[in-house]
Scaffold this motif. Sequence first.
Motif, PDB file in Angstrom:
ATOM      1  N   CYS A   1       8.216   8.610   4.763  1.00 43.51           N
ATOM      2  CA  CYS A   1       9.425   9.392   5.027  1.00 43.51           C
ATOM      3  C   CYS A   1       9.434   9.929   6.458  1.00 43.51           C
ATOM      4  O   CYS A   1       8.418  10.402   6.969  1.00 43.51           O
ATOM      5  CB  CYS A   1       9.517  10.559   4.044  1.00 43.51           C
ATOM      6  SG  CYS A   1      10.997  11.564   4.250  1.00 43.51           S
TER       7      CYS A   1
ATOM      8  N   ARG B   1       5.768   7.244  -0.922  1.00 47.63           N
ATOM      9  CA  ARG B   1       6.993   7.896  -0.467  1.00 47.63           C
ATOM     10  C   ARG B   1       6.787   8.807   0.749  1.00 47.63           C
ATOM     11  O   ARG B   1       7.431   8.638   1.773  1.00 47.63           O
ATOM     12  CB  ARG B   1       7.625   8.687  -1.630  1.00 47.63           C
ATOM     13  CG  ARG B   1       7.886   7.846  -2.897  1.00 47.63           C
ATOM     14  CD  ARG B   1       8.910   6.749  -2.654  1.00 47.63           C
ATOM     15  NE  ARG B   1       9.070   5.814  -3.742  1.00 47.63           N
ATOM     16  CZ  ARG B   1       9.833   5.975  -4.812  1.00 47.63           C
ATOM     17  NH1 ARG B   1      10.478   7.108  -5.003  1.00 47.63           N
ATOM     18  NH2 ARG B   1       9.947   5.029  -5.718  1.00 47.63           N
TER      19      ARG B   1
ATOM     20  N   TYR C   1      14.223   6.957   3.915  1.00 45.21           N
ATOM     21  CA  TYR C   1      14.096   7.489   2.562  1.00 45.21           C
ATOM     22  C   TYR C   1      13.806   6.357   1.586  1.00 45.21           C
ATOM     23  O   TYR C   1      14.166   5.199   1.825  1.00 45.21           O
ATOM     24  CB  TYR C   1      15.407   8.159   2.112  1.00 45.21           C
ATOM     25  CG  TYR C   1      15.906   9.270   2.991  1.00 45.21           C
ATOM     26  CD1 TYR C   1      15.493  10.583   2.794  1.00 45.21           C
ATOM     27  CD2 TYR C   1      16.817   9.022   4.017  1.00 45.21           C
ATOM     28  CE1 TYR C   1      15.961  11.622   3.586  1.00 45.21           C
ATOM     29  CE2 TYR C   1      17.298  10.051   4.828  1.00 45.21           C
ATOM     30  CZ  TYR C   1      16.861  11.343   4.605  1.00 45.21           C
ATOM     31  OH  TYR C   1      17.334  12.355   5.401  1.00 45.21           O
TER      32      TYR C   1
END
Length: 289
Positions: free
Chosen positions: A65, A61, A164
């Motif tokens: 991002c 993640r 995202y």
Amino acid sequence: HTSLPLTIPNFLNQYPSVTLEDIYKSKTGGGWTRLCIKAGQYNDTVDKNSEKAIFSAIWNRVLQCTSYSYLVFLLNLFRSKGKWNNLDIVANQWALMAHYDFWHKPSINLGYKSLEESLVFLTSDELLNEEVMAVIEAVIDTIDTEEIPMKISIPSSLMVHARYSRDAVLAAFGVHTIDKKSSSREGVLEIKKLNIELLFVTLQKTEKRFSPTTLYHDYAISETLFHWQSQNSARPDKGKGLSYINHKAEGKTLLLFVREQSQDEYGRAMGFVNLGAVSLVSYHGSQPM
């Protein structure tokens, strides 16, 4: 061969050919802190559940991002050991996004009674905190796109042009809650209580990951025009297809999220770039439109 402390920024400066991806692509499930423990630099006192969650979140993640505002929130969250302004609507959205980006599950599955308890535990280990903060600062330094506030009818933590995870997007709109995670995996998601519909598009589709009936023709025509193909059931005379045609009159907001492909070169699920609110310019065809 240096007298500088062994930290992520010092290591990356000393070895410029090494990237964060090189450090975190380990299949053994350990990041910077685990490498330092193996090298005898730290005692192995870290909480294994937190370490697993943090390693997974960094790899899957954080490194993908590109939202400056969200990354700054995460940085401050770890600095303050899980505290944030819970009177701020946008900050609460970021907090829930953080919960799902790191834990991936609702609190009930993890044994936490609240979002606050979840994030306090996540940020409770000093060594892991230092690791996360160093990684986030390094990622922030690599951002090369400018995020723009999204002008929609409700306060939103999501910025246009930023990438995202899908979980983060669903958390931001309250589709995921702290107590329940949505099972939605389709390319369209209507949030009736907000009169918003999310359109998730993967540009490069493969038959391995998409059935022949979902190989929709989605592509950019220009910088401001996008060709999007609806689900196969949509028709212009009723139901979902008609709602797209009438979305302006009905006050519905359509939001477009796009990724290049399902997985990146490291095999990670790619996040989606938020392209913001879109409006129907023209249409043709039926089932799909």
